[in-house]
Enzyme design. Structure first.
Site, PDB file in Angstrom:
ATOM      1  CE1 TYR A  14      -5.780   3.715  -0.661  1.00 39.56           C
ATOM      2  CE2 TYR A  14      -5.898   4.524  -2.911  1.00 39.56           C
ATOM      3  CZ  TYR A  14      -5.713   3.487  -2.022  1.00 39.56           C
ATOM      4  OH  TYR A  14      -5.449   2.232  -2.481  1.00 39.56           O
ATOM      5  CG  HIS A  19      -0.848   6.303   4.503  1.00 43.16           C
ATOM      6  ND1 HIS A  19       0.140   6.466   5.451  1.00 43.16           N
ATOM      7  CD2 HIS A  19      -0.420   5.286   3.711  1.00 43.16           C
ATOM      8  CE1 HIS A  19       1.107   5.599   5.250  1.00 43.16           C
ATOM      9  NE2 HIS A  19       0.804   4.875   4.205  1.00 43.16           N
ATOM     10  CG  PHE A  64      -0.617   4.566  -5.248  1.00 45.85           C
ATOM     11  CD1 PHE A  64      -1.774   4.545  -4.474  1.00 45.85           C
ATOM     12  CD2 PHE A  64      -0.731   4.512  -6.622  1.00 45.85           C
ATOM     13  CE1 PHE A  64      -3.023   4.455  -5.078  1.00 45.85           C
ATOM     14  CE2 PHE A  64      -1.971   4.423  -7.230  1.00 45.85           C
ATOM     15  CZ  PHE A  64      -3.121   4.398  -6.457  1.00 45.85           C
ATOM     16  CG  ASN A  66       4.334   1.677  -0.223  1.00 46.76           C
ATOM     17  OD1 ASN A  66       4.113   2.410   0.734  1.00 46.76           O
ATOM     18  ND2 ASN A  66       3.925   0.426  -0.256  1.00 46.76           N
ATOM     19  CG  ASN A 112       6.549   1.202   3.542  1.00 46.46           C
ATOM     20  OD1 ASN A 112       7.613   0.842   4.036  1.00 46.46           O
ATOM     21  ND2 ASN A 112       5.451   0.461   3.607  1.00 46.46           N
TER      22      ASN A 112
END
Length: 188
Positions: A14, A19, A64, A66, A112
Site C-alpha cells: 500500500y 489511501h 488497516f 476500515n 471508512n
C-alpha cells in the site's frame, strides 16, 4: 496533549497509494519535528513530540483503514486525550488532488476510516484534515481500486505540496484552533 493520526494501510503493498496520504503526512510532520515513528502500541506505530508547547502523539494505525478506530480509542483512553484534541488526517476523493479541507467535526463523508473512528470514539467532535486525492475519471472505475492505486508522476509534486499544507494546518489547529486553520487553508 494532542493525538495526530494519519490514516492508511500497513505494508509495502500500500506504499504510495492514495489511501495512504495520511501516513505520508505523519512521516512529514515527524521529520519536521525530529520525531521517530518507531514505537509500537495499541496496534499503531507512534512517536512523541511537541508542537507549540503541547505534547503530541503522532500515530499511524496498523489496523488497516476500515478499523482505524480500534487503535485511536486505545490511545485516547490510555493517554486521556480529549476527543476535541484528536486530529485525523485522511484522503478525500471528493476534493481535487492537492486541495486540503479542515473540519472541526462532522460526518465521515463516506470514508471508512473516519466511520470507524467516529464509531469507536462515539463522537464526531474531532478536527480532521482531509487531503484531496481526486476521483476516478471514469464512473465505471472501481473506487477501491482507485484509492488503493498509486499516485501518478504528475500527482506526486501536487500531493507533496498538500502534505506541507496539511502539516501547517495541524500546527495551526494546535496553536490557534481549527477555526483559524479553516480560515487559512480551506480556500480554493
Amino acid at each position: 496533549m494532542y493525538l495526530v493520526a494519519g490514516l492508511g494501510n500497513p505494508g509495502n503493498r500500500y506504499e504510495m497509494t492514495r489511501h495512504n496520504i495520511g501516513f505520508h503526512t505523519i512521516d512529514y510532520i515527524a521529520d519536521e519535528l525530529g520525531v521517530k515513528i518507531k514505537k509500537l502500541k495499541y496496534k499503531a506505530l507512534y512517536g512523541e513530540g511537541e508542537i507549540n508547547g503541547e505534547k503530541v502523539l503522532l500515530i499511524k494505525p496498523q489496523t488497516f483503514m476500515n478499523n482505524s478506530g480500534e487503535s485511536i480509542i486505545d490511545f485516547v483512553n490510555f493517554f486521556k486525550v480529549p476527543v476535541e484534541n484528536v486530529i485525523i488526517i485522511s484522503d478525500d476523493i471528493s476534493l481535487d488532488a492537492g486541495r486540503i479541507r479542515i473540519r472541526g467535526k462532522g460526518s465521515a463523508g463516506g470514508h471508512n476510516g473516519l466511520k470507524s473512528i467516529i464509531y469507536h470514539l462515539n463522537s464526531d467532535q474531532f478536527p480532521r484534515v482531509r487531503i484531496g486525492v481526486g476521483a476516478p475519471q471514469h464512473e465505471d472505475y472501481e473506487l477501491a481500486d482507485f484509492v488503493l492505486g498509486r499516485f501518478t508522476k504528475d500527482e506526486i509534486p501536487v500531493l507533496e505540496e498538500a502534505i506541507i499544507k496539511a502539516d501547517k494546518a495541524v500546527k495551526e489547529i494546535i496553536a490557534r484552533g481549527y477555526e483559524s486553520a479553516m480560515n487559512k487553508y480551506n480556500r480554493k
